[in-house]
Design a protein around this motif. Structure first.
Motif, PDB file in Angstrom:
ATOM      1  N   VAL A  38      36.212  41.082  13.231  1.00 45.40           N
ATOM      2  CA  VAL A  38      34.760  41.109  13.152  1.00 45.40           C
ATOM      3  C   VAL A  38      34.217  40.050  14.110  1.00 45.40           C
ATOM      4  O   VAL A  38      34.701  38.922  14.112  1.00 45.40           O
ATOM      5  N   HIS A  39      33.227  40.426  14.902  1.00 45.32           N
ATOM      6  CA  HIS A  39      32.626  39.487  15.852  1.00 45.32           C
ATOM      7  C   HIS A  39      31.184  39.187  15.434  1.00 45.32           C
ATOM      8  O   HIS A  39      30.370  40.109  15.294  1.00 45.32           O
ATOM      9  N   VAL A  40      30.883  37.910  15.219  1.00 48.61           N
ATOM     10  CA  VAL A  40      29.563  37.475  14.779  1.00 48.61           C
ATOM     11  C   VAL A  40      29.030  36.442  15.763  1.00 48.61           C
ATOM     12  O   VAL A  40      29.755  35.514  16.153  1.00 48.61           O
ATOM     13  N   VAL A  41      27.779  36.600  16.162  1.00 47.53           N
ATOM     14  CA  VAL A  41      27.128  35.644  17.054  1.00 47.53           C
ATOM     15  C   VAL A  41      26.180  34.776  16.233  1.00 47.53           C
ATOM     16  O   VAL A  41      25.289  35.291  15.541  1.00 47.53           O
ATOM     17  N   LEU A  42      26.381  33.463  16.302  1.00 45.90           N
ATOM     18  CA  LEU A  42      25.584  32.510  15.529  1.00 45.90           C
ATOM     19  C   LEU A  42      24.355  32.053  16.307  1.00 45.90           C
ATOM     20  O   LEU A  42      24.316  32.111  17.533  1.00 45.90           O
ATOM     21  N   THR A  43      23.373  31.570  15.577  1.00 45.36           N
ATOM     22  CA  THR A  43      22.176  31.015  16.179  1.00 45.36           C
ATOM     23  C   THR A  43      21.948  29.609  15.645  1.00 45.36           C
ATOM     24  O   THR A  43      22.494  29.226  14.605  1.00 45.36           O
ATOM     25  N   GLY A  44      21.147  28.845  16.364  1.00 48.54           N
ATOM     26  CA  GLY A  44      20.794  27.502  15.917  1.00 48.54           C
ATOM     27  C   GLY A  44      19.394  27.489  15.323  1.00 48.54           C
ATOM     28  O   GLY A  44      18.919  28.491  14.793  1.00 48.54           O
ATOM     29  N   GLY A  45      18.721  26.366  15.439  1.00 50.65           N
ATOM     30  CA  GLY A  45      17.386  26.250  14.881  1.00 50.65           C
ATOM     31  C   GLY A  45      17.408  25.914  13.409  1.00 50.65           C
ATOM     32  O   GLY A  45      18.465  25.968  12.761  1.00 50.65           O
ATOM     33  N   THR A  46      16.256  25.602  12.870  1.00 47.91           N
ATOM     34  CA  THR A  46      16.167  25.155  11.481  1.00 47.91           C
ATOM     35  C   THR A  46      16.624  26.218  10.496  1.00 47.91           C
ATOM     36  O   THR A  46      17.509  25.998   9.665  1.00 47.91           O
ATOM     37  N   VAL A  47      16.040  27.420  10.575  1.00 50.21           N
ATOM     38  CA  VAL A  47      16.400  28.457   9.613  1.00 50.21           C
ATOM     39  C   VAL A  47      17.803  28.982   9.885  1.00 50.21           C
ATOM     40  O   VAL A  47      18.535  29.336   8.951  1.00 50.21           O
ATOM     41  N   GLY A  48      18.222  28.998  11.148  1.00 54.36           N
ATOM     42  CA  GLY A  48      19.575  29.434  11.460  1.00 54.36           C
ATOM     43  C   GLY A  48      20.621  28.520  10.859  1.00 54.36           C
ATOM     44  O   GLY A  48      21.606  28.979  10.261  1.00 54.36           O
ATOM     45  N   THR A  49      20.407  27.225  10.988  1.00 49.49           N
ATOM     46  CA  THR A  49      21.361  26.259  10.440  1.00 49.49           C
ATOM     47  C   THR A  49      21.343  26.290   8.923  1.00 49.49           C
ATOM     48  O   THR A  49      22.391  26.169   8.269  1.00 49.49           O
ATOM     49  N   ARG A  50      20.165  26.471   8.321  1.00 50.02           N
ATOM     50  CA  ARG A  50      20.086  26.590   6.862  1.00 50.02           C
ATOM     51  C   ARG A  50      20.838  27.829   6.381  1.00 50.02           C
ATOM     52  O   ARG A  50      21.471  27.808   5.313  1.00 50.02           O
ATOM     53  N   THR A  51      20.786  28.888   7.153  1.00 47.79           N
ATOM     54  CA  THR A  51      21.508  30.102   6.796  1.00 47.79           C
ATOM     55  C   THR A  51      23.015  29.861   6.804  1.00 47.79           C
ATOM     56  O   THR A  51      23.739  30.286   5.891  1.00 47.79           O
ATOM     57  N   LEU A  52      23.490  29.165   7.836  1.00 48.38           N
ATOM     58  CA  LEU A  52      24.925  28.885   7.920  1.00 48.38           C
ATOM     59  C   LEU A  52      25.372  27.996   6.766  1.00 48.38           C
ATOM     60  O   LEU A  52      26.451  28.211   6.189  1.00 48.38           O
ATOM     61  N   VAL A 141      31.452  42.412  26.836  1.00 52.37           N
ATOM     62  CA  VAL A 141      31.433  41.549  25.653  1.00 52.37           C
ATOM     63  C   VAL A 141      31.994  42.357  24.492  1.00 52.37           C
ATOM     64  O   VAL A 141      31.982  43.596  24.518  1.00 52.37           O
ATOM     65  N   PRO A 142      32.493  41.682  23.450  1.00 56.30           N
ATOM     66  CA  PRO A 142      32.862  42.434  22.248  1.00 56.30           C
ATOM     67  C   PRO A 142      31.633  43.162  21.699  1.00 56.30           C
ATOM     68  O   PRO A 142      30.501  42.721  21.912  1.00 56.30           O
ATOM     69  N   ALA A 143      31.853  44.276  21.025  1.00 62.27           N
ATOM     70  CA  ALA A 143      30.733  44.946  20.360  1.00 62.27           C
ATOM     71  C   ALA A 143      30.402  44.121  19.118  1.00 62.27           C
ATOM     72  O   ALA A 143      30.915  44.368  18.029  1.00 62.27           O
ATOM     73  N   PHE A 144      29.564  43.106  19.297  1.00 58.06           N
ATOM     74  CA  PHE A 144      29.255  42.184  18.207  1.00 58.06           C
ATOM     75  C   PHE A 144      28.799  42.975  16.971  1.00 58.06           C
ATOM     76  O   PHE A 144      27.898  43.799  17.052  1.00 58.06           O
ATOM     77  N   ASP A 145      29.405  42.670  15.829  1.00 58.19           N
ATOM     78  CA  ASP A 145      29.020  43.367  14.605  1.00 58.19           C
ATOM     79  C   ASP A 145      27.667  42.891  14.107  1.00 58.19           C
ATOM     80  O   ASP A 145      26.864  43.691  13.611  1.00 58.19           O
ATOM     81  N   VAL A 146      27.406  41.593  14.226  1.00 55.81           N
ATOM     82  CA  VAL A 146      26.088  41.033  13.932  1.00 55.81           C
ATOM     83  C   VAL A 146      25.798  39.954  14.959  1.00 55.81           C
ATOM     84  O   VAL A 146      26.628  39.077  15.211  1.00 55.81           O
ATOM     85  N   LEU A 147      24.624  40.016  15.553  1.00 54.45           N
ATOM     86  CA  LEU A 147      24.168  38.989  16.477  1.00 54.45           C
ATOM     87  C   LEU A 147      22.898  38.385  15.897  1.00 54.45           C
ATOM     88  O   LEU A 147      21.862  39.047  15.812  1.00 54.45           O
ATOM     89  N   LEU A 148      23.005  37.151  15.443  1.00 48.88           N
ATOM     90  CA  LEU A 148      21.862  36.450  14.855  1.00 48.88           C
ATOM     91  C   LEU A 148      21.030  35.788  15.948  1.00 48.88           C
ATOM     92  O   LEU A 148      21.578  35.170  16.867  1.00 48.88           O
ATOM     93  N   LEU A 149      19.732  35.891  15.828  1.00 46.52           N
ATOM     94  CA  LEU A 149      18.815  35.240  16.757  1.00 46.52           C
ATOM     95  C   LEU A 149      17.698  34.559  15.977  1.00 46.52           C
ATOM     96  O   LEU A 149      17.092  35.168  15.093  1.00 46.52           O
ATOM     97  N   GLY A 150      17.440  33.304  16.305  1.00 42.28           N
ATOM     98  CA  GLY A 150      16.212  32.679  15.852  1.00 42.28           C
ATOM     99  C   GLY A 150      15.115  33.046  16.837  1.00 42.28           C
ATOM    100  O   GLY A 150      15.366  33.657  17.877  1.00 42.28           O
ATOM    101  N   MET A 151      13.894  32.675  16.519  1.00 44.18           N
ATOM    102  CA  MET A 151      12.776  32.940  17.420  1.00 44.18           C
ATOM    103  C   MET A 151      11.808  31.775  17.390  1.00 44.18           C
ATOM    104  O   MET A 151      11.497  31.242  16.322  1.00 44.18           O
ATOM    105  N   GLY A 152      11.337  31.363  18.571  1.00 43.05           N
ATOM    106  CA  GLY A 152      10.392  30.259  18.653  1.00 43.05           C
ATOM    107  C   GLY A 152       8.955  30.723  18.530  1.00 43.05           C
ATOM    108  O   GLY A 152       8.664  31.927  18.574  1.00 43.05           O
ATOM    109  N   PRO A 153       8.024  29.790  18.394  1.00 47.61           N
ATOM    110  CA  PRO A 153       6.602  30.145  18.304  1.00 47.61           C
ATOM    111  C   PRO A 153       6.073  30.838  19.550  1.00 47.61           C
ATOM    112  O   PRO A 153       5.021  31.484  19.507  1.00 47.61           O
ATOM    113  N   ASP A 154       6.809  30.700  20.663  1.00 45.72           N
ATOM    114  CA  ASP A 154       6.432  31.395  21.891  1.00 45.72           C
ATOM    115  C   ASP A 154       7.136  32.747  22.019  1.00 45.72           C
ATOM    116  O   ASP A 154       7.083  33.388  23.067  1.00 45.72           O
ATOM    117  N   ALA A 155       7.826  33.175  20.955  1.00 41.22           N
ATOM    118  CA  ALA A 155       8.549  34.447  20.905  1.00 41.22           C
ATOM    119  C   ALA A 155       9.816  34.445  21.752  1.00 41.22           C
ATOM    120  O   ALA A 155      10.339  35.507  22.063  1.00 41.22           O
TER     121      ALA A 155
END
Length: 249
Positions: A38-52, A141-155
């Protein structure tokens, strides 16, 4: 790439993080029932880190075969190894160090060093590592099973900012970023070509300061103005929001 996007709204940022963690664990287990790895792409940011962090604390994490999970990053701040502002550093502290993920299955973007002096050097190395794990996937790239993305106030998503030249990167899966409007100015990011190769893309956003960006991206704004509008998976695209971020919908 699917054009349909599904929106899920949770009452607050804390519940959003916990629910996203539970959703991710369920998705990993579902995939492991039919194929591996399984291939998972992680994200950073406040909510991303809280999720992890919430994922590491969820009892369901013990049911996952972590030997069969590979972890990647959607973008990284081009800083020295171990810098507290690196997404990798934050992810290790929040989740990875608490789970039995084999070291070779963790794929951070190369940090700034004498051997990797520019974001482009890091991007080139990461593109090669992705390609090595891509198998028969034509996207490089691997066919990522889930790719997590945070988003900023500027989208922005990953390190793809409105009006920035990195938005137009073509023929490559990873790009070096200079002049980021958000510090630090140098970064490394997956391109839209790499993001589009993911089976599922999940955009996770919390906070009233994101409401206009969420409304813009989901309302059809062009990628040059709202990069998040171009973040779509090949089979499914989820927008996971708290009530404040969904306030403009």
């Amino acid at each position: 790439m699917t054009d349909e996007r599904f929106v899920v709204v949770h009452p607050d940022a804390g519940l959003l993080a916990r629910a996203t963690a539970a959703r991710l664990l369920t998705r990993i287990l579902d995939v492991q029932s039919v194929r591996s790895p399984v291939h998972v792409v992680l994200t950073g940011g406040t909510v991303g880190t809280r999720t992890l962090a919430a994922l590491a604390q969820d009892p369901v994490a013990a049911a996952v075969d972590w030997d069969g999970v590979h972890l990647w990053w959607g973008d990284e701040r081009f800083l020295a190894d171990g810098d507290p502002d690196r997404n990798e550093t934050q992810a290790r502290e929040a989740m990875i160090d608490a789970l039995p993920v084999p070291a070779p299955n963790v794929h951070p973007m190369a940090a700034r060093s004498e051997g990797v002096p520019t974001p482009e050097d890091s991007a080139t190395a990461y593109a090669a590592e992705l390609a090595e794990n891509a198998g028969d996937e034509r996207a490089g790239v691997p066919a990522f099973d889930v790719l997590l993305l945070g988003m900023g106030p500027d989208a922005h998503v990953a390190s793809l900012f409105p009006g920035h030249e990195a938005l137009e990167a073509a023929g490559t899966t990873v790009v070096g970023v200079h002049g980021s409007p958000k510090p630090p100015p140098e970064r490394v990011s997956l391109t839209f070509e790499a993001i589009a190769a993911a089976r599922e893309v999940w955009v996770v956003a919390a906070g009233a300061e994101k409401a206009d960006a969420v409304a813009s991206a989901l309302g059809g704004a062009p990628v040059t103005e709202a990069p998040a509008s171009g973040a779509r998976g090949s089979s499914r695209t989820l927008w996971l929001l708290d009530a404040a971020a969904a306030g403009g919908l």
